[in-house]
Design a protein around this motif. Structure first.
Motif, PDB file in Angstrom:
ATOM      1  N   LYS A 174      66.417  19.508  41.692  1.00 21.06           N
ATOM      2  CA  LYS A 174      67.985  19.921  41.578  1.00 21.06           C
ATOM      3  C   LYS A 174      68.468  20.153  40.447  1.00 21.06           C
ATOM      4  N   ASN A 175      68.252  19.181  39.281  1.00 25.20           N
ATOM      5  CA  ASN A 175      69.197  18.793  38.163  1.00 25.20           C
ATOM      6  C   ASN A 175      68.244  19.273  36.938  1.00 25.20           C
ATOM      7  N   ASP A 176      66.880  19.193  37.215  1.00 23.12           N
ATOM      8  CA  ASP A 176      66.159  19.364  36.021  1.00 23.12           C
ATOM      9  C   ASP A 176      66.130  20.759  35.474  1.00 23.12           C
ATOM     10  N   ASP A 177      66.347  20.996  34.216  1.00 25.17           N
ATOM     11  CA  ASP A 177      66.365  22.249  33.646  1.00 25.17           C
ATOM     12  C   ASP A 177      64.943  22.793  33.077  1.00 25.17           C
ATOM     13  N   ARG A 178      63.973  22.037  33.470  1.00 24.95           N
ATOM     14  CA  ARG A 178      62.714  22.263  32.884  1.00 24.95           C
ATOM     15  C   ARG A 178      61.939  22.902  34.260  1.00 24.95           C
ATOM     16  N   PHE A 179      62.505  23.896  34.799  1.00 24.11           N
ATOM     17  CA  PHE A 179      61.896  24.736  35.732  1.00 24.11           C
ATOM     18  C   PHE A 179      62.085  26.333  35.419  1.00 24.11           C
ATOM     19  N   ALA A 180      61.118  27.206  35.590  1.00 24.42           N
ATOM     20  CA  ALA A 180      61.175  28.331  35.511  1.00 24.42           C
ATOM     21  C   ALA A 180      60.660  29.232  36.559  1.00 24.42           C
ATOM     22  N   GLU A 181      61.180  30.300  37.365  1.00 25.50           N
ATOM     23  CA  GLU A 181      60.382  30.894  38.365  1.00 25.50           C
ATOM     24  C   GLU A 181      59.728  32.108  37.629  1.00 25.50           C
ATOM     25  N   ILE A 182      58.332  32.059  37.570  1.00 25.49           N
ATOM     26  CA  ILE A 182      57.600  33.470  36.976  1.00 25.49           C
ATOM     27  C   ILE A 182      56.652  33.800  37.898  1.00 25.49           C
ATOM     28  N   PRO A 183      56.884  34.790  38.969  1.00 20.74           N
ATOM     29  CA  PRO A 183      55.899  34.835  39.796  1.00 20.74           C
ATOM     30  C   PRO A 183      54.569  35.743  39.197  1.00 20.74           C
ATOM     31  N   PRO A 184      53.531  35.657  39.996  1.00 23.10           N
ATOM     32  CA  PRO A 184      52.439  36.251  39.390  1.00 23.10           C
ATOM     33  C   PRO A 184      52.418  37.726  39.857  1.00 23.10           C
ATOM     34  N   GLY A 185      51.545  38.595  39.168  1.00 24.71           N
ATOM     35  CA  GLY A 185      51.489  39.937  39.223  1.00 24.71           C
ATOM     36  C   GLY A 185      50.262  40.479  39.731  1.00 24.71           C
ATOM     37  N   VAL A 186      50.243  41.691  39.718  1.00 24.24           N
ATOM     38  CA  VAL A 186      49.085  42.679  40.122  1.00 24.24           C
ATOM     39  C   VAL A 186      48.710  43.775  39.034  1.00 24.24           C
ATOM     40  N   ASP A 187      47.530  44.136  38.833  1.00 20.41           N
ATOM     41  CA  ASP A 187      47.007  45.029  37.856  1.00 20.41           C
ATOM     42  C   ASP A 187      47.346  46.534  38.523  1.00 20.41           C
ATOM     43  N   PRO A 188      48.295  47.394  38.099  1.00 16.71           N
ATOM     44  CA  PRO A 188      48.577  48.723  38.746  1.00 16.71           C
ATOM     45  C   PRO A 188      47.130  49.534  38.573  1.00 16.71           C
ATOM     46  N   SER A 189      46.584  49.198  37.386  1.00 25.57           N
ATOM     47  CA  SER A 189      45.538  50.314  36.894  1.00 25.57           C
ATOM     48  C   SER A 189      44.318  49.991  37.590  1.00 25.57           C
ATOM     49  N   LEU A 190      44.086  48.932  38.616  1.00 26.09           N
ATOM     50  CA  LEU A 190      43.268  48.539  39.478  1.00 26.09           C
ATOM     51  C   LEU A 190      43.666  48.729  40.947  1.00 26.09           C
ATOM     52  N   PHE A 191      44.833  48.476  41.133  1.00 26.35           N
ATOM     53  CA  PHE A 191      45.063  48.352  42.661  1.00 26.35           C
ATOM     54  C   PHE A 191      46.023  49.308  43.174  1.00 26.35           C
ATOM     55  N   ASP A 192      46.674  50.163  42.251  1.00 26.17           N
ATOM     56  CA  ASP A 192      47.545  51.227  42.921  1.00 26.17           C
ATOM     57  C   ASP A 192      46.811  52.253  43.652  1.00 26.17           C
ATOM     58  N   ILE A 193      47.467  52.636  44.711  1.00 24.44           N
ATOM     59  CA  ILE A 193      46.908  53.579  45.562  1.00 24.44           C
ATOM     60  C   ILE A 193      46.468  54.818  44.996  1.00 24.44           C
ATOM     61  N   GLU A 194      47.226  55.344  43.633  1.00 24.63           N
ATOM     62  CA  GLU A 194      46.563  56.378  42.922  1.00 24.63           C
ATOM     63  C   GLU A 194      45.681  56.307  42.053  1.00 24.63           C
ATOM     64  N   SER A 195      45.105  54.861  41.818  1.00 29.09           N
ATOM     65  CA  SER A 195      44.164  54.605  40.733  1.00 29.09           C
ATOM     66  C   SER A 195      42.774  54.777  41.587  1.00 29.09           C
ATOM     67  N   ARG A 196      41.862  54.707  40.540  1.00 29.64           N
ATOM     68  CA  ARG A 196      40.406  55.085  41.068  1.00 29.64           C
ATOM     69  C   ARG A 196      39.659  53.975  40.043  1.00 29.64           C
ATOM     70  N   SER A 197      38.672  53.061  40.863  1.00 27.55           N
ATOM     71  CA  SER A 197      37.703  52.269  40.314  1.00 27.55           C
ATOM     72  C   SER A 197      36.378  52.729  39.837  1.00 27.55           C
ATOM     73  N   PRO A 198      35.562  52.272  38.986  1.00 30.24           N
ATOM     74  CA  PRO A 198      34.431  53.009  38.686  1.00 30.24           C
ATOM     75  C   PRO A 198      33.341  53.218  39.714  1.00 30.24           C
ATOM     76  N   ASN A 199      33.741  52.126  40.578  1.00 29.96           N
ATOM     77  CA  ASN A 199      32.688  52.375  42.097  1.00 29.96           C
ATOM     78  C   ASN A 199      33.485  52.696  43.296  1.00 29.96           C
ATOM     79  N   GLU A 200      34.288  53.459  42.995  1.00 31.06           N
ATOM     80  CA  GLU A 200      35.179  53.851  44.031  1.00 31.06           C
ATOM     81  C   GLU A 200      34.239  54.713  45.191  1.00 31.06           C
ATOM     82  N   GLU A 201      33.487  55.499  44.740  1.00 25.78           N
ATOM     83  CA  GLU A 201      32.597  56.324  46.002  1.00 25.78           C
ATOM     84  C   GLU A 201      31.628  55.342  46.643  1.00 25.78           C
TER      85      GLU A 201
END
Length: 505
Positions: free
Chosen positions: A213-240
């Motif tokens: 509740k009172n400790d200042d030593r907390f930081a919220e940093i959520p993980p993320g996603v790589d858009p170049s890999l997962f975005d609907i408009e991206s394409r993987s080398p092995n897509e087909e």
């Protein structure tokens, strides 16, 4: 800056080998790799420090140094810890103290250039940060990813079974290591505030180590996603190639007249806590779901797990045998498919394939600290039906808007209802398909995660003792000299886990 990542378990290599194939090769490896690479893109030198493994079954992890393509300022540094062969994470504790940490210190002493700061991951990385700081004063952050006391809760540890549980999982060592890590870190990094900080870190087993509740030593940093890999408009080398693989597996497993139906997609390792069984039961109990969709389970390394034995004995016994019984008893043959995808690019391509069929992603874990997999699927365009017992309660919400359907994973009827709501309503599917993808783009990319880390690290390097707690826990004797007589006793573990719980009730 020069930044070190302490992550002894699992391992890292340029090909991302074995991700999700073993319990130690889970989401935290994806997390560490992507944050490290994004930091390097901002001009920093980054070391991922892990354990060297010299084992014919894990041949990718034998060389001391490795790197990722096109990222020369990220080094993968593998240093010995105990025997040469692969060891599951529960068996690493003593080898970290005796070998791994001294080898890290020696490595940087010989280089003449220690990192400015360490980021530590999981309890074993955390205790390594504690001991390195004690030796040479390098500040560290602690990212738990998951906490041992929560696992004890899920495994229903009791005073009667705790000796057996501790013999396998070494919960005493883990909880003491976590307490020291969160107590002595410069900052504790969580993915969510309500779910992780105020519920997980507030577990009675960690009382006295950190003040949520009172400790200042907390930081919220959520993980993320790589858009170049997962975005609907991206394409993987092995897509087909991936599209062709999926069509072959659907032809193998799904009745011909059903092969163009939408799919309910599950993509997580075959572990009991992921609750694949609950999802299969929900599918079995819903005529609507069976009419509108197939159930498709992505695995890694197991190409036909519903019909053939698998290499992982725990997965075979605790996950697949019950699922096969439900499939057989409910005549689900021809409606369900499970097969292996070789890597992350193939997984991203598979999501895009099934988006075209108006499919939905399901995660029915009993508990999930954050839930990175659904965020990846959402960026590819799949609407989400996911466990409410997770950080997704926060990450999929902005104000009054919820970008997915949250379900009770213990209730197959609730799982089925959530899936039916999306699959039976094309307008709702379309709304979730667009809105959640945009939400992920706005808040959950690895670039955002890395920038938040870097801003925090700059503050730590400028003032490493700014938020030190008044009371530092003493380093437990086991983590100074890991002999049997110094081990964390069952009485200590019971005091931390049971007596604290009783006193809070």
């Amino acid at each position: 800056m020069h930044i070190g990542f302490l992550n002894p378990q699992g391992n890292f290599d340029r090909h991302d080998s074995y991700w999700t194939e073993h319990p130690d090769f889970g989401g935290q490896l994806i997390y560490v790799k992507n944050v490290a690479v994004e930091m390097a893109k901002h001009g920093h030198n980054v070391d991922i420090i892990t354990r060297q493994i010299i084992d014919p079954e894990w041949s990718e992890f034998s060389e001391k140094f490795d790197h990722y393509p096109d990222t020369p300022n990220v080094r993968i540094i593998r240093l010995p810890a105990g025997p040469k062969e692969f060891l599951r994470k529960e068996l690493l504790w003593s080898h970290l103290v005796r070998d791994w940490i001294p080898n890290i210190l020696q490595f940087y002493q010989e280089e003449g250039n220690f990192p400015d700061v360490m980021t530590s991951h999981y309890g074993d990385g955390g205790i390594s940060g504690v001991l390195i700081e004690a030796e040479v004063g390098i500040p560290f952050t602690f990212t738990a990813h998951s906490l041992g006391a929560l696992k004890m809760d899920k495994l229903e540890v009791t005073p009667e079974n705790i000796p057996e549980m501790d013999e396998h999982y070494h919960f005493g060592r883990r909880i003491v290591a976590e307490r020291l890590s969160m107590n002595r870190s410069a900052v504790n990094i969580t993915s969510t505030t309500d779910q992780e900080r105020f519920k997980q870190y507030a577990h009675p087993a960690y009382r006295g180590a950190v003040d949520v509740k009172n400790d200042d030593r907390f930081a919220e940093i959520p993980p993320g996603v790589d858009p170049s890999l997962f975005d609907i408009e991206s394409r993987s080398p092995n897509e087909e190639e991936t599209y062709q693989l999926i069509q072959e597996r659907l032809a193998r497993d799904i009745e011909e007249e059903r092969r163009d139906l939408p799919a309910i997609i599950a993509a997580s390792r075959l572990a009991p806590k992921k609750n694949h069984l609950g999802l299969v039961q929900a599918f079995a109990e819903s005529e609507t779901l069976q009419e509108k969709a197939n159930l498709v389970i992505f695995t890694q390394g197991e190409d036909n797990p519903l019909r053939e034995p698998v290499s992982n004995h725990t997965a075979e016994k605790e996950v697949l045998i019950p699922i096969r019984e439900v499939v057989n008893n409910n005549n689900l043959g021809g409606k369900i498919s499970a097969f292996s995808l070789p890597d992350q690019p193939a997984l991203a391509a598979a999501y895009r394939f099934f988006v075209q069929r108006h499919s939905v992603f399901a995660l029915t874990s009993h508990h999930e600290p954050f839930g990175l997999g659904p965020i990846e699927a959402a960026l590819a365009g799949l609407p989400l039906v996911v466990t409410q017992n997770s950080g997704l309660r926060e990450s999929l919400r902005e104000g009054d808007e919820v970008y997915g359907i949250l379900i009770d994973p213990e209730n197959p009827a609730a799982i089925a209802q959530g899936l039916e709501e999306v699959l039976s309503d094309p307008q709702r599917w379309e709304r979730l398909h667009k809105a959640c993808r945009q939400h992920v783009w706005n808040y959950y990319t690895w670039k955002t995660t890395a920038i938040d880390y870097l801003n925090l690290i700059e503050e730590i390097v400028a003032s490493p003792n700014a938020c030190r707690p008044d009371e530092l826990l003493p380093i437990h004797p086991y983590f100074r000299d890991p002999r049997p007589e110094n081990d964390v006793s069952l009485d200590e573990l019971k005091e931390l886990y049971f007596q604290s719980s009783l006193s809070s009730s």
